[in-house]
Write a protein that holds these residues in place. Sequence first.
Motif, PDB file in Angstrom:
ATOM      1  N   SER A 223      33.340  28.985  37.255  1.00 45.84           N
ATOM      2  CA  SER A 223      34.576  29.738  37.535  1.00 45.84           C
ATOM      3  C   SER A 223      34.302  31.224  37.690  1.00 45.84           C
ATOM      4  CB  SER A 223      35.613  29.499  36.425  1.00 45.84           C
ATOM      5  OG  SER A 223      35.949  28.132  36.331  1.00 45.84           O
ATOM      6  N   THR A 226      36.465  34.973  38.200  1.00 46.28           N
ATOM      7  CA  THR A 226      37.793  34.789  37.621  1.00 46.28           C
ATOM      8  C   THR A 226      37.759  35.123  36.140  1.00 46.28           C
ATOM      9  OG1 THR A 226      37.622  32.490  36.820  1.00 46.28           O
ATOM     10  CG2 THR A 226      38.019  32.801  39.173  1.00 46.28           C
ATOM     11  N   ASN A 228      38.551  33.147  33.898  1.00 48.42           N
ATOM     12  CA  ASN A 228      38.137  31.945  33.178  1.00 48.42           C
ATOM     13  C   ASN A 228      36.641  31.676  33.301  1.00 48.42           C
ATOM     14  OD1 ASN A 228      40.791  31.267  32.344  1.00 48.42           O
ATOM     15  ND2 ASN A 228      41.227  30.498  34.391  1.00 48.42           N
ATOM     16  N   GLU A 229      35.895  32.622  33.827  1.00 46.67           N
ATOM     17  CA  GLU A 229      34.454  32.452  33.971  1.00 46.67           C
ATOM     18  C   GLU A 229      33.809  32.177  32.612  1.00 46.67           C
ATOM     19  OE1 GLU A 229      30.725  34.786  36.135  1.00 46.67           O
ATOM     20  OE2 GLU A 229      32.589  35.848  35.689  1.00 46.67           O
ATOM     21  N   MET A 323      35.745  27.865  41.976  1.00 47.90           N
ATOM     22  CA  MET A 323      37.182  28.083  41.881  1.00 47.90           C
ATOM     23  C   MET A 323      37.917  26.771  42.158  1.00 47.90           C
ATOM     24  SD  MET A 323      39.728  30.385  41.553  1.00 47.90           S
ATOM     25  CE  MET A 323      39.214  32.034  42.039  1.00 47.90           C
ATOM     26  N   SER A 324      38.503  26.170  41.129  1.00 47.69           N
ATOM     27  CA  SER A 324      39.294  24.960  41.311  1.00 47.69           C
ATOM     28  C   SER A 324      40.718  25.333  41.742  1.00 47.69           C
ATOM     29  CB  SER A 324      39.347  24.159  40.013  1.00 47.69           C
ATOM     30  OG  SER A 324      40.112  24.858  39.031  1.00 47.69           O
ATOM     31  N   ASN A 326      43.483  24.575  40.192  1.00 47.63           N
ATOM     32  CA  ASN A 326      44.233  25.049  39.030  1.00 47.63           C
ATOM     33  C   ASN A 326      43.839  26.470  38.651  1.00 47.63           C
ATOM     34  OD1 ASN A 326      45.660  22.670  38.812  1.00 47.63           O
ATOM     35  ND2 ASN A 326      44.274  21.774  37.293  1.00 47.63           N
ATOM     36  N   THR A 327      42.537  26.774  38.755  1.00 52.48           N
ATOM     37  CA  THR A 327      42.092  28.130  38.432  1.00 52.48           C
ATOM     38  C   THR A 327      42.682  29.134  39.406  1.00 52.48           C
ATOM     39  OG1 THR A 327      40.023  27.278  37.509  1.00 52.48           O
ATOM     40  CG2 THR A 327      40.075  29.605  38.097  1.00 52.48           C
ATOM     41  N   ASP A 330      46.224  29.749  38.543  1.00 52.56           N
ATOM     42  CA  ASP A 330      46.315  30.639  37.380  1.00 52.56           C
ATOM     43  C   ASP A 330      46.138  32.095  37.791  1.00 52.56           C
ATOM     44  OD1 ASP A 330      46.721  28.506  35.677  1.00 52.56           O
ATOM     45  OD2 ASP A 330      44.623  28.388  35.025  1.00 52.56           O
ATOM     46  N   GLU A 331      45.180  32.351  38.671  1.00 51.70           N
ATOM     47  CA  GLU A 331      44.925  33.711  39.127  1.00 51.70           C
ATOM     48  C   GLU A 331      46.116  34.257  39.914  1.00 51.70           C
ATOM     49  OE1 GLU A 331      42.135  35.831  38.636  1.00 51.70           O
ATOM     50  OE2 GLU A 331      41.883  34.349  37.051  1.00 51.70           O
TER      51      GLU A 331
END
Length: 344
Positions: A223, A226, A228-229, A323-324, A326-327, A330-331
């Motif tokens: 990730s 981002t 969430n990395e 990068m999914s 969902n991710t 979120d961003e």
Amino acid sequence: MAKLSQDEKTILAMFSYMRPSGTPTETMFIERFLTPLGFTRDPFQNLVLTVGDKPRILWSSHVDTVHGKEGIQTLAYDGEMLTLSKGAKLNSSCLGADDTAGIWLMTEMIKANVPGVYVIHHAEENGCVGSRDLARGNPEFFADIDAAIAFDRMGYDSVITHQMGMRTASDRFALSFSMMLDDALGDGSKSKYAADDGGAYTDTNEYSHLVPECTNISVGYHSQHTRNESQHVGHLIALRNLLVKADLSTLVIARDPAQVEYAGSRGFYRGGFFGHGNWDHDDPWDNPKNYTAFPDRRSTGSMEDLVRAYPDVAANILASYGMSRNTLMDEIADMYGDAALEAV
């Protein structure tokens, strides 16, 4: 949590620096961790250090991170995964494992006297600026280099053979590298390394017309770019343990850099971007005669124009960076609020 090892302490210290290219914090990081090892700037602002007598492998990472601002960030570490702390997520845009992980590996290899030309590239996140300038400005630098190996890949198991759809490393090289890694990776490794033709691009891509084998190796982050990395620290340390004792003579050099080979659809990155290859299209960017007039296709237009023109390519690039869906949602919500997702 158990007492931190010296490796863990150093990794956490490195990861605390938010380093957009050219910032004072980037300079502080260089002076603390890289200058003492002997790194010096080349004319293109890359940091370069040679270990051994006429080494034929170039080890690669990049000094900058994609942070929106510079400074020091706080981290959360559970003994396995390293992430931003909850508080840091309010001010920091990413962890910066891309490519602090690669830098740590290279510094450890230097300390262990592993032969190689070590290049920590300038401004990779701004479009591979340092590597592109080096390839164009001093191609003789690569005359004796057989392999350019970057440590700048997400996940646990990739030995990249293609970047942006173009072959940059042979399958034979990837297999030999994978076998070398598999022999020594122990605790902390999530899976076996193998050839991966799904690479995006990193600095070694800029050398694919000069160097036979140009690859990128997974170093255990996810990730990237981002909030969430995350970085799997055990995997990073296990990979170091291999690299400092690996028998590099087992690597197979098989690719001819003069031969251009693509995998699947080339899309936007169908050849002109890299400055070499065979062209048979009407697009003026695919005609090498236009390179003087149009030196770099990335320098014109806007990001929005590119995404609109090549939505599938843009989606594939995001996925290759970990990068999914969902991710990304979120961003979007973090930046523009939940209302921005109503149409999704």
